[in-house]
Design a protein around this motif. Structure first.
Motif, PDB file in Angstrom:
ATOM      1  N   SER A 184      13.870  -5.695  -2.781  1.00 17.19           N
ATOM      2  CA  SER A 184      12.473  -5.544  -2.379  1.00 17.19           C
ATOM      3  C   SER A 184      11.531  -5.901  -3.516  1.00 17.19           C
TER       4      SER A 184
ATOM      5  N   ARG B 108       8.802  -8.967  -3.584  1.00 15.61           N
ATOM      6  CA  ARG B 108       7.384  -8.708  -3.861  1.00 15.61           C
ATOM      7  C   ARG B 108       6.898  -9.523  -5.055  1.00 15.61           C
TER       8      ARG B 108
ATOM      9  N   TYR C 155       3.501  -0.834  -0.445  1.00  6.77           N
ATOM     10  CA  TYR C 155       4.764  -1.265  -1.030  1.00  6.77           C
ATOM     11  C   TYR C 155       5.641  -0.062  -1.374  1.00  6.77           C
TER      12      TYR C 155
ATOM     13  N   ASP D  44      10.208   0.570  -2.334  1.00  7.05           N
ATOM     14  CA  ASP D  44      11.530  -0.035  -2.432  1.00  7.05           C
ATOM     15  C   ASP D  44      12.214   0.049  -1.069  1.00  7.05           C
TER      16      ASP D  44
ATOM     17  N   HIS E  24      11.323  -4.617   2.648  1.00  6.84           N
ATOM     18  CA  HIS E  24      11.747  -5.813   3.390  1.00  6.84           C
ATOM     19  C   HIS E  24      12.571  -5.458   4.632  1.00  6.84           C
ATOM     20  N   ARG E  25      13.179  -4.257   4.651  1.00  8.15           N
ATOM     21  CA  ARG E  25      13.981  -3.857   5.807  1.00  8.15           C
ATOM     22  C   ARG E  25      13.145  -3.241   6.928  1.00  8.15           C
TER      23      ARG E  25
END
Length: 251
Positions: free
Chosen positions: A84, A88, A182, A184, A187-188
């Motif tokens: 992630s 970013r 944002y 961690d 992206h999922r």
């Protein structure tokens, strides 16, 4: 690691391809060749490799290729910070208004990048994410079962309407990605968060394939419990979403 954009005299680009990578020395050159074959002549584009603390020859391979590919960029993380964070970093440094991502191990076929990018361009500003959905996956039966269960649980809780959030092939407007909170593991959860912001999602079927070389560097069990906490956090974010007020300034 610098977050500064390239100098203004750099050739303008419309699309940025972001590839997070860690210890993929043998996969770098073949994947870049495939990205180039898929995109040359379609859009002005750049390829951004985010080297997430590799300890093998990945940086050296990238340095060699940068000598002959003017649109290839390399950004280093001093230490591995996770997928992630690498995505970013790439998006923050991207110069294209559209960003597409894919994994650096070769399992994601770059031939599908044009379909993803076109889905964003043709969306009329309504599509905030074009998500690859894998068919014919080449993972082991155990890993496929893990993904199936994880996707079912996530969809039951978040109701994001997405059967496969683990595919690295995605495209989105850069500003949409950067507008989201944002954390961690972001992206999922992109489909749920993009829907939260009021955008549509375009789905593109993509074929999976075995990695070119090496072994996975971003595992399942090292993120399992963190993923459960992230799921709870994203559920909370969705529940707390409120309609943005219509504001008018009078002068």
């Amino acid at each position: 690691m610098s977050s500064d954009l390239p100098a203004p005299e750099a050739a303008p680009v419309d699309v940025s391809i972001v590839v997070p990578v860690r210890n993929e020395q043998d996969n770098v050159a073949p994947l870049i060749a495939e990205i180039t074959a898929a995109l040359d002549g379609r859009w002005p584009y750049e390829i951004i490799y985010v080297n997430d603390g590799s300890t093998d020859a990945t940086p050296a391979r990238l340095a060699e290729l940068m000598q002959t590919r003017a649109n290839l960029r390399r950004i280093d993380h001093a230490a591995s910070s996770g997928q992630s964070a690498a995505v970013r970093t790439g998006v923050r440094n991207a110069r294209g208004s559209i960003v597409a991502t894919l994994d650096g191990d070769g399992q994601n076929n770059p031939a599908f990048l044009p379909n993803l990018i076109s889905a964003i361009q043709d969306g009329g500003g309504r599509v905030g994410l074009a998500a690859g959905q894998r068919v014919g996956r080449k993972d082991t039966g155990f890993k496929k079962a893990q993904s199936k269960i994880a996707n079912a649980v996530r969809n039951a809780i978040l109701k994001d309407g997405t059967r496969d959030t683990g595919c690295g092939l995605k495209a989105f407007p850069r500003d949409v990605f950067l507008s989201m909170p944002y954390f961690d593991g972001l992206h999922r959860f992109l489909p749920a968060l993009v829907r939260r912001e009021g955008f549509d999602i375009a789905y593109v079927d993509v074929t999976d394939r075995p990695r070119h070389s090496g072994v996975s560097n971003y595992g399942f069990f090292d993120r399992l419990w963190i993923g459960i906490m992230d799921l709870a956090g994203v559920w909370w974010l969705i529940r707390r979403k409120r309609t943005t007020p219509v504001a008018t300034e009078f002068k």
